[in-house]
Design an enzyme around this catalytic site. Structure first.
Site: not given
Length: 290
Positions: A153, A233, A265
């Site tokens: 991320s 995602d 995610h």
């Protein structure tokens, strides 16, 4: 032109809120579950490996790293350097050792890097801290043979910025042989228009200067990059991964794109604690090829 510029403010917030896209858990619980899973995994890793914890790589409060040594270290060994996510404003190295067990058992050191998160830390400073942590490793630990970056991320963003570095300014050149960039953000301009920027307080200039897709370096002789994104995602995260991978490829980098089915995610990175997980295996294969 289309794309994110045509989205409403509400739609953009949705796209850049990863917790809203998981089919497993609600947005209010998945982040807490993620913190719990990574913290527990890190405790297991610390209990099961030889470690050097809270090693200072600079004078700043957040400038610390944790090293998990291979179970049977030879004279030299590769190191996976893990850079945590949390939208540049939460998490820390103290939840970042969960990937160590399957790697240290195969002769790979794992280094979890801390950096000053927002609002205390500013984005330029975070990028600089990650770069300096790599220089520190190169200078202080001559036993490390090859550095492999892994970021999740916001950490994937910071790892990608490390790939764009002109190391001539730093006094040492880290031997970066690979990078695994997981569910990252590589163009920060859309972030300016979301809640994420409340803590970061980025200007457009800062966002552009720190967007990996806008500062791709010339391809090095030998560095393999894997850009991974989760099935669950958001479309914007998936677009960002695709476009950054294309930008690297256009500049001559050795890059692969991986679209991982059945993960979101959060568990796309949590599963690195499992040796059988496809991403764990790809890291081990990347290290073995060098």
């Amino acid at each position: 032109m289309g794309g994110w510029r045509d989205m409403s403010a509400e739609a953009l917030e949705q796209q850049y809120s990863p917790s809203r896209w998981s089919p497993r858990l609600g947005s209010d619980t998945i982040i807490q579950a993620h913190i719990a899973a990574t913290a527990a995994g890190t405790q297991r890793a610390r209990a099961g490996a030889e470690t050097s914890l809270h090693v200072p790589y600079g004078a700043g409060e957040g400038e610390r790293l944790d090293i998990y040594y291979p179970t049977e270290p030879s004279g030299t060994f590769p190191a996976l350097v893990y850079i945590h996510g949390g939208y540049w404003q939460c998490l820390s190295k103290d939840e970042s050792g969960f990937a160590a067990p399957p790697l240290v058992s195969r002769g790979v050191a794992v280094v979890a890097v801390g950096y000053d998160t927002a609002p205390r830390g500013r984005l330029d400073a975070m990028v600089l801290q990650v770069r300096r942590s790599l220089v520190f490793l190169a200078q202080r630990y001559p036993g490390i043979r090859g550095i492999y970056l892994c970021g999740h991320s916001a950490g994937a963003h910071l790892a990608a910025m490390a790939l764009s570095t002109d190391w001539s300014e730093y006094g040492a050149v880290p031997d970066i042989r690979g990078a695994v960039l997981v569910s990252g953000v590589y163009d920060l301009e859309p972030i300016l228009h979301t809640y994420v920027n409340d803590a970061l307080n980025m200007s457009r200039e800062v966002a552009q200067r720190n967007s990996p897709v806008l500062c791709v370096a010339p391809a090095p002789a030998a560095c393999e990059v894997l850009v991974a994104v989760a099935q669950h995602d958001s479309p914007e995260f998936r677009r960002q991964s695709r476009e950054y991978g294309q930008a690297l490829r256009a500049a001559g980098w050795n890059v692969s794109l991986l679209d991982l089915a059945g993960v979101d995610h959060f568990d796309i990175i949590e599963k690195l604690s499992e040796e059988s997980y496809v991403l764990t295996q790809m890291i081990l294969n990347m290290v073995s090829r060098a």
